[in-house]
Design a protein around this motif. Structure first.
Motif, PDB file in Angstrom:
ATOM      1  N   SER A 109      16.932  39.889  65.125  1.00  0.00           N
ATOM      2  CA  SER A 109      16.291  41.124  64.759  1.00  0.00           C
ATOM      3  C   SER A 109      14.852  41.005  64.233  1.00  0.00           C
ATOM      4  O   SER A 109      14.030  42.098  64.368  1.00  0.00           O
ATOM      5  CB  SER A 109      16.897  41.562  63.207  1.00  0.00           C
ATOM      6  OG  SER A 109      16.521  40.466  62.183  1.00  0.00           O
ATOM      7  N   LEU A 110      14.233  39.889  64.197  1.00  0.00           N
ATOM      8  CA  LEU A 110      12.925  39.706  64.293  1.00  0.00           C
ATOM      9  C   LEU A 110      12.067  39.297  65.495  1.00  0.00           C
ATOM     10  O   LEU A 110      10.862  39.016  65.486  1.00  0.00           O
ATOM     11  CB  LEU A 110      12.408  38.617  63.163  1.00  0.00           C
ATOM     12  CG  LEU A 110      12.868  39.181  61.911  1.00  0.00           C
ATOM     13  CD1 LEU A 110      12.874  37.786  60.898  1.00  0.00           C
ATOM     14  CD2 LEU A 110      12.162  40.093  61.247  1.00  0.00           C
ATOM     15  N   GLY A 111      12.901  39.254  66.655  1.00  0.00           N
ATOM     16  CA  GLY A 111      12.254  38.834  67.844  1.00  0.00           C
ATOM     17  C   GLY A 111      11.935  37.384  68.077  1.00  0.00           C
ATOM     18  O   GLY A 111      11.160  36.929  69.026  1.00  0.00           O
ATOM     19  N   LEU A 112      12.574  36.578  67.158  1.00  0.00           N
ATOM     20  CA  LEU A 112      12.687  35.289  67.366  1.00  0.00           C
ATOM     21  C   LEU A 112      13.753  34.548  68.161  1.00  0.00           C
ATOM     22  O   LEU A 112      14.774  35.238  68.049  1.00  0.00           O
ATOM     23  CB  LEU A 112      12.537  34.311  66.044  1.00  0.00           C
ATOM     24  CG  LEU A 112      11.376  34.704  65.066  1.00  0.00           C
ATOM     25  CD1 LEU A 112      11.643  34.537  63.572  1.00  0.00           C
ATOM     26  CD2 LEU A 112      10.149  34.408  65.647  1.00  0.00           C
ATOM     27  N   LYS A 113      13.686  33.433  68.781  1.00  0.00           N
ATOM     28  CA  LYS A 113      14.586  32.761  69.507  1.00  0.00           C
ATOM     29  C   LYS A 113      15.099  31.621  68.718  1.00  0.00           C
ATOM     30  O   LYS A 113      14.704  30.947  67.807  1.00  0.00           O
ATOM     31  CB  LYS A 113      14.373  32.304  70.867  1.00  0.00           C
ATOM     32  CG  LYS A 113      13.590  33.246  71.798  1.00  0.00           C
ATOM     33  CD  LYS A 113      12.958  32.728  73.064  1.00  0.00           C
ATOM     34  CE  LYS A 113      12.625  33.666  73.863  1.00  0.00           C
ATOM     35  NZ  LYS A 113      11.955  33.071  75.277  1.00  0.00           N
ATOM     36  N   LEU A 114      16.662  31.340  69.143  1.00  0.00           N
ATOM     37  CA  LEU A 114      17.332  29.880  68.678  1.00  0.00           C
ATOM     38  C   LEU A 114      16.807  28.994  69.679  1.00  0.00           C
ATOM     39  O   LEU A 114      16.941  28.857  70.573  1.00  0.00           O
ATOM     40  CB  LEU A 114      18.715  30.221  68.681  1.00  0.00           C
ATOM     41  CG  LEU A 114      19.353  29.160  68.175  1.00  0.00           C
ATOM     42  CD1 LEU A 114      19.178  28.590  66.783  1.00  0.00           C
ATOM     43  CD2 LEU A 114      21.194  29.548  68.536  1.00  0.00           C
ATOM     44  N   GLY A 115      16.225  27.714  69.104  1.00  0.00           N
ATOM     45  CA  GLY A 115      16.293  26.805  69.774  1.00  0.00           C
ATOM     46  C   GLY A 115      17.031  25.626  69.781  1.00  0.00           C
ATOM     47  O   GLY A 115      18.250  25.881  69.839  1.00  0.00           O
ATOM     48  N   ASP A 116      16.816  24.405  69.161  1.00  0.00           N
ATOM     49  CA  ASP A 116      17.847  23.628  69.195  1.00  0.00           C
ATOM     50  C   ASP A 116      18.867  23.524  68.092  1.00  0.00           C
ATOM     51  O   ASP A 116      18.447  24.095  66.943  1.00  0.00           O
ATOM     52  CB  ASP A 116      17.356  22.008  69.228  1.00  0.00           C
ATOM     53  CG  ASP A 116      16.548  21.863  70.511  1.00  0.00           C
ATOM     54  OD1 ASP A 116      16.889  22.153  71.512  1.00  0.00           O
ATOM     55  OD2 ASP A 116      15.693  20.967  70.489  1.00  0.00           O
ATOM     56  N   THR A 117      20.042  23.438  67.976  1.00  0.00           N
ATOM     57  CA  THR A 117      20.815  23.246  66.749  1.00  0.00           C
ATOM     58  C   THR A 117      21.284  21.847  66.584  1.00  0.00           C
ATOM     59  O   THR A 117      21.674  21.194  67.430  1.00  0.00           O
ATOM     60  CB  THR A 117      22.194  24.134  67.050  1.00  0.00           C
ATOM     61  OG1 THR A 117      22.590  23.651  68.382  1.00  0.00           O
ATOM     62  CG2 THR A 117      21.667  25.594  67.211  1.00  0.00           C
ATOM     63  N   ILE A 118      20.988  21.240  65.338  1.00  0.00           N
ATOM     64  CA  ILE A 118      21.019  19.806  65.017  1.00  0.00           C
ATOM     65  C   ILE A 118      22.232  19.890  63.846  1.00  0.00           C
ATOM     66  O   ILE A 118      21.950  20.533  62.703  1.00  0.00           O
ATOM     67  CB  ILE A 118      19.749  19.232  64.422  1.00  0.00           C
ATOM     68  CG1 ILE A 118      18.695  19.477  65.496  1.00  0.00           C
ATOM     69  CG2 ILE A 118      20.177  17.862  63.936  1.00  0.00           C
ATOM     70  CD1 ILE A 118      17.368  19.098  64.889  1.00  0.00           C
ATOM     71  N   PHE A 119      23.469  19.289  64.232  1.00  0.00           N
ATOM     72  CA  PHE A 119      24.467  19.093  63.236  1.00  0.00           C
ATOM     73  C   PHE A 119      24.488  17.726  62.269  1.00  0.00           C
ATOM     74  O   PHE A 119      24.231  16.816  62.899  1.00  0.00           O
ATOM     75  CB  PHE A 119      25.933  19.387  63.858  1.00  0.00           C
ATOM     76  CG  PHE A 119      26.024  20.542  64.535  1.00  0.00           C
ATOM     77  CD1 PHE A 119      26.728  21.725  63.837  1.00  0.00           C
ATOM     78  CD2 PHE A 119      25.559  20.896  65.991  1.00  0.00           C
ATOM     79  CE1 PHE A 119      26.837  22.951  64.292  1.00  0.00           C
ATOM     80  CE2 PHE A 119      25.621  22.425  66.253  1.00  0.00           C
ATOM     81  CZ  PHE A 119      26.555  23.339  65.716  1.00  0.00           C
ATOM     82  N   VAL A 120      24.540  18.050  61.077  1.00  0.00           N
ATOM     83  CA  VAL A 120      24.566  16.999  60.046  1.00  0.00           C
ATOM     84  C   VAL A 120      25.890  17.008  59.182  1.00  0.00           C
ATOM     85  O   VAL A 120      26.290  18.306  58.903  1.00  0.00           O
ATOM     86  CB  VAL A 120      23.196  16.983  59.329  1.00  0.00           C
ATOM     87  CG1 VAL A 120      22.123  16.923  60.233  1.00  0.00           C
ATOM     88  CG2 VAL A 120      22.910  18.127  58.330  1.00  0.00           C
TER      89      VAL A 120
END
Length: 271
Positions: free
Chosen positions: A131-142
């Protein structure tokens, strides 16, 4: 007198003369108006959507159009200065010097305030970024007790605080809770360690710090020593306790380093 000749002429001649003068003035005005407004001269609006504004501007002006940028928006999949919308529409017939209003893609992405995604579900965080025009980069699972909850938001490996200005189109990396793992390991003994030392031990073992309680005379966690933890390393029968990867461990801190334990079970009770 200068106007005596008018009074000496019959009335009908004066009226006729006035009509002739009026017709001449009206005709002159209409001819002038046609020249000023280019009456009878029309142009066909060309298709300019998808073209570079800097290139097409001079071409439109040479053809007899005026060009006005009505709005500018940002679409990261389009090149800068690309025309996104035009009015009038292509193939419309308009008069010479008609204004063409254009909407173009911004050359420089505008900035937005970084949202606070901590605690959101991954799905809601993704919708907020979009909605803000930002992209999803890496997803790091912990490992974490809350599965699919955002634990941290980062840009190039560094945490980005909520409210910080971020260019639209920037990729935001998300640290996501993966839930408690099925793997069990012995509860590490944190007694007597400083908080930074204990935090490192927990991270190495995939355990998350839970509630951190400071004694009244302690103001900085980095100066505190751990004198109590839950779960404990051993039970009442001195049998080792186990903990799941991703589980929380609560600790208490004091300003003074606790005395060495006399047995495997801490005899210090919480204050």
């Amino acid at each position: 007198m200068a106007f005596s000749f008018i009074s000496k002429r019959p009335l009908w001649q004066n009226i006729l003369a006035a009509i002739v003068v009026s017709l001449c003035l009206v005709s002159f005005f209409l001819l002038t108006l046609n020249v000023i407004t280019n009456h009878g001269e029309y142009l066909t609006v060309p298709e300019v959507k998808g073209r570079d504004y800097k290139i097409i501007q001079s071409d439109l002006e040479k053809k007899g159009f005026e060009v006005v940028i009505q709005d500018s928006i940002y679409i990261d999949t389009l090149p800068p200065n690309i025309i996104i919308k035009q009015f009038p529409e292509p193939e419309a017939t308009v008069k010479v010097n008609r204004v063409i209003y254009l909407t173009i893609n911004c050359a420089v992405p505008p900035s937005v305030g970084m949202p606070n995604l901590i605690g959101m579900t991954f799905r809601n965080a993704l919708m907020e970024l979009k909605s803000l025009g930002l992209k999803l980069g890496d997803t790091i699972f912990v490992p974490d007790m809350v599965k699919n909850a955002v634990k941290d938001q980062q840009i190039a490996g560094s945490t980005i605080k909520p409210g910080s200005p971020v260019r639209m189109g920037t990729s935001i990396d998300l640290v996501i809770g993966a839930g408690i793992g099925g793997e069990e390991l012995p509860v590490p003994d944190l007694y007597g360690l400083t908080y930074p030392e204990a935090k490192l031990v927990l991270e190495i073992n995939g355990i998350n710090a839970g509630v951190v309680i400071l004694d009244e005379n302690l103001l900085d966690t980095s100066m505190g020593y751990i004198y109590w933890q839950n779960p404990m390393p051993f039970d009442a029968q001195l049998m080792p306790n186990n903990i799941h990867v991703g589980q929380l461990m609560d600790i208490r801190l004091s300003l003074e380093k606790p005395k060495a334990k006399t047995d495997s079970v801490s005899s210090v009770t919480p204050k």
